[in-house]
Design a protein around this motif. Structure first.
Motif, PDB file in Angstrom:
ATOM      1  N   ASP A  28     -48.183 -34.220-126.583  1.00 45.93           N
ATOM      2  CA  ASP A  28     -46.711 -35.016-126.107  1.00 45.93           C
ATOM      3  C   ASP A  28     -46.771 -36.408-126.346  1.00 45.93           C
ATOM      4  OD1 ASP A  28     -48.234 -36.590-123.977  1.00 45.93           O
ATOM      5  OD2 ASP A  28     -47.741 -35.035-122.362  1.00 45.93           O
ATOM      6  N   GLU A  29     -45.681 -37.010-125.979  1.00 43.91           N
ATOM      7  CA  GLU A  29     -45.241 -38.202-126.608  1.00 43.91           C
ATOM      8  C   GLU A  29     -46.185 -39.428-125.728  1.00 43.91           C
ATOM      9  OE1 GLU A  29     -41.172 -40.548-127.368  1.00 43.91           O
ATOM     10  OE2 GLU A  29     -41.225 -39.176-125.963  1.00 43.91           O
ATOM     11  N   SER A  30     -46.646 -39.008-124.588  1.00 40.64           N
ATOM     12  CA  SER A  30     -47.686 -40.098-124.055  1.00 40.64           C
ATOM     13  C   SER A  30     -49.051 -40.182-124.680  1.00 40.64           C
ATOM     14  CB  SER A  30     -47.792 -39.726-122.333  1.00 40.64           C
ATOM     15  OG  SER A  30     -48.836 -38.659-122.291  1.00 40.64           O
ATOM     16  N   GLY A  31     -49.275 -39.166-125.465  1.00 40.67           N
ATOM     17  CA  GLY A  31     -50.745 -39.229-125.982  1.00 40.67           C
ATOM     18  C   GLY A  31     -51.733 -38.179-125.454  1.00 40.67           C
ATOM     19  N   MET A  32     -51.043 -37.220-124.353  1.00 40.90           N
ATOM     20  CA  MET A  32     -51.890 -36.065-123.978  1.00 40.90           C
ATOM     21  C   MET A  32     -51.892 -35.116-124.896  1.00 40.90           C
ATOM     22  SD  MET A  32     -51.446 -34.237-120.253  1.00 40.90           S
ATOM     23  CE  MET A  32     -51.608 -35.666-119.362  1.00 40.90           C
ATOM     24  N   MET A  33     -53.166 -34.511-124.852  1.00 36.50           N
ATOM     25  CA  MET A  33     -53.388 -33.534-125.740  1.00 36.50           C
ATOM     26  C   MET A  33     -54.126 -32.289-125.133  1.00 36.50           C
ATOM     27  SD  MET A  33     -54.626 -35.486-129.142  1.00 36.50           S
ATOM     28  CE  MET A  33     -54.822 -34.300-130.434  1.00 36.50           C
ATOM     29  N   VAL A  34     -53.750 -31.006-125.468  1.00 33.87           N
ATOM     30  CA  VAL A  34     -54.458 -29.890-124.930  1.00 33.87           C
ATOM     31  C   VAL A  34     -54.992 -28.950-125.740  1.00 33.87           C
ATOM     32  CG1 VAL A  34     -53.734 -27.962-123.158  1.00 33.87           C
ATOM     33  CG2 VAL A  34     -52.538 -30.158-122.838  1.00 33.87           C
ATOM     34  N   SER A  35     -56.304 -28.772-125.274  1.00 37.92           N
ATOM     35  CA  SER A  35     -56.729 -27.593-126.220  1.00 37.92           C
ATOM     36  C   SER A  35     -57.054 -26.429-125.200  1.00 37.92           C
ATOM     37  CB  SER A  35     -58.158 -28.162-126.908  1.00 37.92           C
ATOM     38  OG  SER A  35     -58.876 -26.974-127.597  1.00 37.92           O
ATOM     39  N   LEU A  36     -56.373 -25.170-125.476  1.00 35.74           N
ATOM     40  CA  LEU A  36     -56.329 -24.123-124.343  1.00 35.74           C
ATOM     41  C   LEU A  36     -56.548 -22.738-125.240  1.00 35.74           C
ATOM     42  CD1 LEU A  36     -54.161 -23.652-121.664  1.00 35.74           C
ATOM     43  CD2 LEU A  36     -54.535 -21.572-123.019  1.00 35.74           C
ATOM     44  N   ILE A  37     -57.616 -21.886-124.845  1.00 36.02           N
ATOM     45  CA  ILE A  37     -57.763 -20.692-125.139  1.00 36.02           C
ATOM     46  C   ILE A  37     -57.840 -19.499-123.989  1.00 36.02           C
ATOM     47  CG2 ILE A  37     -60.377 -20.686-125.004  1.00 36.02           C
ATOM     48  CD1 ILE A  37     -60.279 -19.581-127.858  1.00 36.02           C
ATOM     49  N   GLN A  38     -57.408 -18.438-124.409  1.00 31.29           N
ATOM     50  CA  GLN A  38     -57.045 -17.418-123.492  1.00 31.29           C
ATOM     51  C   GLN A  38     -57.252 -15.980-123.932  1.00 31.29           C
ATOM     52  OE1 GLN A  38     -53.761 -15.509-121.994  1.00 31.29           O
ATOM     53  NE2 GLN A  38     -55.389 -14.662-121.010  1.00 31.29           N
ATOM     54  N   SER A  39     -57.732 -15.293-123.119  1.00 32.66           N
ATOM     55  CA  SER A  39     -58.299 -13.649-123.895  1.00 32.66           C
ATOM     56  C   SER A  39     -58.015 -12.710-122.756  1.00 32.66           C
ATOM     57  CB  SER A  39     -59.706 -13.755-124.474  1.00 32.66           C
ATOM     58  OG  SER A  39     -59.835 -12.583-124.956  1.00 32.66           O
ATOM     59  N   ASN A  40     -58.114 -11.479-123.220  1.00 37.98           N
ATOM     60  CA  ASN A  40     -58.307 -10.119-122.370  1.00 37.98           C
ATOM     61  C   ASN A  40     -59.775  -9.798-122.591  1.00 37.98           C
ATOM     62  OD1 ASN A  40     -55.747 -10.129-121.730  1.00 37.98           O
ATOM     63  ND2 ASN A  40     -54.947  -8.897-123.378  1.00 37.98           N
ATOM     64  N   TYR A  41     -60.358 -10.220-123.419  1.00 38.76           N
ATOM     65  CA  TYR A  41     -61.491  -9.971-124.448  1.00 38.76           C
ATOM     66  C   TYR A  41     -61.114  -9.129-125.356  1.00 38.76           C
ATOM     67  CZ  TYR A  41     -66.152  -8.445-125.769  1.00 38.76           C
ATOM     68  OH  TYR A  41     -67.217  -7.924-126.676  1.00 38.76           O
ATOM     69  N   ARG A  42     -61.469  -7.602-125.222  1.00 36.83           N
ATOM     70  CA  ARG A  42     -61.352  -6.604-126.396  1.00 36.83           C
ATOM     71  C   ARG A  42     -59.448  -6.355-126.455  1.00 36.83           C
ATOM     72  NH1 ARG A  42     -64.933  -3.577-128.930  1.00 36.83           N
ATOM     73  NH2 ARG A  42     -67.154  -3.619-127.885  1.00 36.83           N
ATOM     74  N   GLY A  43     -58.950  -7.019-127.416  1.00 38.05           N
ATOM     75  CA  GLY A  43     -57.594  -6.626-127.766  1.00 38.05           C
ATOM     76  C   GLY A  43     -56.804  -6.699-126.267  1.00 38.05           C
ATOM     77  N   MET A  44     -56.357  -5.439-126.080  1.00 34.13           N
ATOM     78  CA  MET A  44     -55.266  -5.403-124.792  1.00 34.13           C
ATOM     79  C   MET A  44     -56.336  -5.117-123.488  1.00 34.13           C
ATOM     80  SD  MET A  44     -52.216  -3.315-126.590  1.00 34.13           S
ATOM     81  CE  MET A  44     -50.978  -3.925-125.505  1.00 34.13           C
ATOM     82  N   GLY A  45     -57.434  -5.597-123.713  1.00 26.82           N
ATOM     83  CA  GLY A  45     -58.375  -5.480-122.271  1.00 26.82           C
ATOM     84  C   GLY A  45     -58.878  -4.101-121.859  1.00 26.82           C
ATOM     85  N   SER A  46     -58.698  -3.942-120.487  1.00 22.44           N
ATOM     86  CA  SER A  46     -59.458  -2.695-119.959  1.00 22.44           C
ATOM     87  C   SER A  46     -58.591  -1.297-120.030  1.00 22.44           C
ATOM     88  CB  SER A  46     -59.770  -2.802-118.717  1.00 22.44           C
ATOM     89  OG  SER A  46     -58.461  -2.891-117.883  1.00 22.44           O
ATOM     90  N   GLY A  47     -57.200  -1.618-120.339  1.00 26.84           N
ATOM     91  CA  GLY A  47     -56.465  -0.511-120.592  1.00 26.84           C
ATOM     92  C   GLY A  47     -55.634  -0.434-119.184  1.00 26.84           C
ATOM     93  N   LEU A  48     -56.128  -0.807-118.193  1.00 25.37           N
ATOM     94  CA  LEU A  48     -55.571  -0.746-116.760  1.00 25.37           C
ATOM     95  C   LEU A  48     -54.444  -1.666-116.633  1.00 25.37           C
ATOM     96  CD1 LEU A  48     -58.894  -0.043-115.017  1.00 25.37           C
ATOM     97  CD2 LEU A  48     -57.186   1.488-115.508  1.00 25.37           C
ATOM     98  N   SER A  49     -53.235  -1.266-116.156  1.00 30.96           N
ATOM     99  CA  SER A  49     -51.947  -2.013-115.853  1.00 30.96           C
ATOM    100  C   SER A  49     -51.772  -1.739-114.301  1.00 30.96           C
ATOM    101  CB  SER A  49     -51.236  -1.788-116.640  1.00 30.96           C
ATOM    102  OG  SER A  49     -50.060  -2.643-116.496  1.00 30.96           O
ATOM    103  N   PRO A  50     -51.749  -2.923-113.610  1.00 27.42           N
ATOM    104  CA  PRO A  50     -51.597  -2.420-112.145  1.00 27.42           C
ATOM    105  C   PRO A  50     -50.087  -2.246-111.747  1.00 27.42           C
ATOM    106  CG  PRO A  50     -51.981  -4.827-112.438  1.00 27.42           C
ATOM    107  CD  PRO A  50     -52.531  -4.214-113.736  1.00 27.42           C
TER     108      PRO A  50
END
Length: 570
Positions: free
Chosen positions: A387-409
């Motif tokens: 952003d303009e203030s100089g803040m920088m974000v490095s972010l990573i996110q995952s289900n692990y294998r592709g679409m995960g376990s396959g279970l959708s609550p």
């Protein structure tokens, strides 16, 4: 007659690799393999694996949001548009450069295993490995907690505004991109048998196709309620009770109590200095320090003198990776259950001892872990914002294998992750399964500072590819003088088959995969040194980066040409 490792290189493989000029197009500037220029902007920047997510991040920045607000907005959009690698059923790790404090903060948002699921239960079922799908690999989702922790510390806009772009796309629908449609189509035959999957992710009884509109009204409602009611709705409220009853119905072990007990953790990033650049990673239970170990070993060589794509460079890189991954298999795990000698593992003296094991003329077939006191798959999303203030974000996110376990609550519009598959079911090891324990994690954000100033926020998604690719990005920039886009576009090296935190051991040296553009003379030389070469499609990761120039006050952005990557600023 036996011809040695060269027998594994097929004629087809050689035909693919021989035309070293097979590049995207005849650009006027930059290196031959560069697909496009870097993106430059003064006020803000975002780089993600999906154009809609990048645009959502810029929308938030233009409204006065912080880089953290923009990162959350982008992550929420990716959970909708790229469920093949992300979603609120998964985990999250992040680093944030705070310009006010002039400090880099780290956050570990990984969830723990169910407390009611024991090692004895796996043994009773006759399992020697945790299954990839279904209820057994499900661990507590850490994303939502991570969003609210990051937002509480660094956010500026209310969550209603931050999640608004994702809510809009989920309600109104969005057209599916080619690459995500491909991975989605591959996931359906594997996951359609699991409870709830087809209801949400197979409209009309099949995977959505490229260009078709996909809607997820259940996820829109989930996002809306989270924005209004906050984090505890997910971990202690109605949503937690819904997840608890769903898991009981499908024979799972994740419970309301597991969710209610969850908390992410602010951690101090760790670093090594590589030729004047401080490279930062998060400590275990992730694999980030493997990149630092690789760099420390390689710092003892004249990498620039060897040349990009040379057999000497590829050889020492692969051998350094084998050494780092042997330590990764033995030591990397949840620090709440183990004493991990991180400081020693990333130290220069330890690297010198490990470097001495490398034979320049021969590939190692078996590599022992070091004595500091004396996974190949995975789909993920990585993003970075500034952003303009100089803040920088490095972010990573995952289900692990592709679409995960396959279970959708029921009614929530997401899939539970299957990260628990990465536990070892052998007792007495660092990453051995235990109730309430965080599994070994592959997803890692990265950051570089120079002379105390932010230099680069970057990451590369892709299972065990990640630390290898992190090290290559640094080397491409520092040793080979590439710009941010060239550093990501350059043909990558991938070694597979190392010993793993799940218990597998390297017995025959593993295999080396090289992208198109590697000179045939280098491949031939590597074969003669005993490397087994192979050809793979798609495992080379997905890169995003934002650099900062303190002299000009300008951000530079780069994105992954192998994915649907998009870097943009204003």
């Amino acid at each position: 007659m036996r011809h040695g490792p060269s027998i594994t290189i097929t004629l087809l493989f050689l035909l693919f690799l021989a035309p070293v000029a097979a590049y995207p197009g005849d650009r006027i500037t930059g290196r031959g393999f560069a697909t496009r220029s870097e993106v430059f902007a003064r006020h803000g920047m975002a780089a993600t694996s999906q154009p809609l997510a990048t645009q959502a991040a810029l929308h938030i920045l233009r409204q006065g949001g912080s880089a953290v607000d923009a990162a959350i907005a982008a992550n929420a959009v990716l959970g909708l548009t790229e469920p093949t690698g992300s979603g609120i059923g998964g985990d999250l790790f992040a680093m944030v450069w705070d310009p006010a404090a002039r400090k880099l903060y780290g956050f570990n948002g990984s969830g723990r295993s169910p407390r009611s699921l024991t090692l004895a239960e796996f043994k009773k079922r006759g399992l020697d490995k945790i299954p990839a799908h279904g209820p057994l690999p499900v661990s507590v989702p850490g994303v939502v907690d991570g969003w609210f922790e990051l937002h509480g510390r660094f956010g500026k806009l209310p969550m209603e505004k931050v999640l608004a772009p994702a809510i809009g796309y989920a309600r109104e629908g969005f057209p599916l991109s080619e690459l995500i449609a491909y991975y989605w189509g591959r996931s359906v035959p594997i996951l359609e048998r699991w409870e709830g999957f087809s209801d949400v992710f197979m409209p009309g009884g099949r995977a959505p196709r490229k260009g078709e509109i996909f809607r997820n009204p259940a996820l829109a409602s989930t996002y809306e309620r989270l924005a209004r009611e906050g984090r505890d709705l997910f971990y202690k409220g109605d949503m937690a009770r819904t997840m608890d009853s769903f898991m009981k119905r499908v024979g799972g072990f994740l419970s309301y109590e597991d969710l209610a007990a969850h908390h992410g953790e602010w951690v101090d990033p760790v670093s090594t200095n590589y030729r004047g650049y401080d490279v930062w990673e998060l400590p275990p239970n992730g694999q980030g320090i493997a990149a630092l170990q690789i760099l420390n070993i390689l710092e003892g060589y004249d990498i620039a003198g060897m040349g990009f794509g040379s057999a000497d460079y590829i050889h020492v890189f692969v051998e350094a990776k084998k050494l780092a991954f042997a330590d990764r298999a033995r030591f990397y795990a949840d620090p709440e259950f183990n004493t991990i000698p991180v400081a020693t593992l990333i130290s220069k003296p330890y690297a010198a001892r490990r470097r001495a094991l490398i034979n320049m003329k021969r590939a190692a077939r078996v590599v022992p872990a070091g004595e500091p006191d004396a996974l190949e798959e995975g789909d993920t999303v990585y993003l970075t914002t500034a952003d303009e203030s100089g803040m920088m974000v490095s972010l990573i996110q995952s289900n692990y294998r592709g679409m995960g376990s396959g279970l959708s609550p029921d009614g929530l519009g997401f899939i539970f992750q299957d990260r628990g598959e990465l536990f070892d079911l052998t007792e007495g090891r660092a990453n051995s399964y235990a109730p309430g324990k965080r599994p070994f994690h592959t997803i890692i954000p990265a950051f570089i500072t120079r002379d105390g100033e932010p230099f680069l926020s970057f990451g590369v998604m892709g299972g065990a590819t990640q630390p290898q690719a992190h090290a290559q990005i640094v080397i491409n920039i520092v040793d080979f003088g590439m710009n941010l886009q060239e550093a990501g576009d350059a043909p990558r090296i991938l070694h597979s088959g190392s010993s793993q935190p799940t218990g597998e051991e390297m017995q025959a040296g593993g295999v080396v995969s090289l992208e198109t553009g590697t000179p045939y003379a280098s491949i031939r030389d590597l074969v003669q040194r005993g490397h087994e070469m192979t050809w793979q499609v798609g495992p080379y990761g997905g890169y995003q980066a934002i650099g900062w120039n303190p002299e000009t006050g300008v951000y530079a952005g780069a994105s992954e040409s192998r994915k649907d990557g998009h870097a943009a600023g204003y």
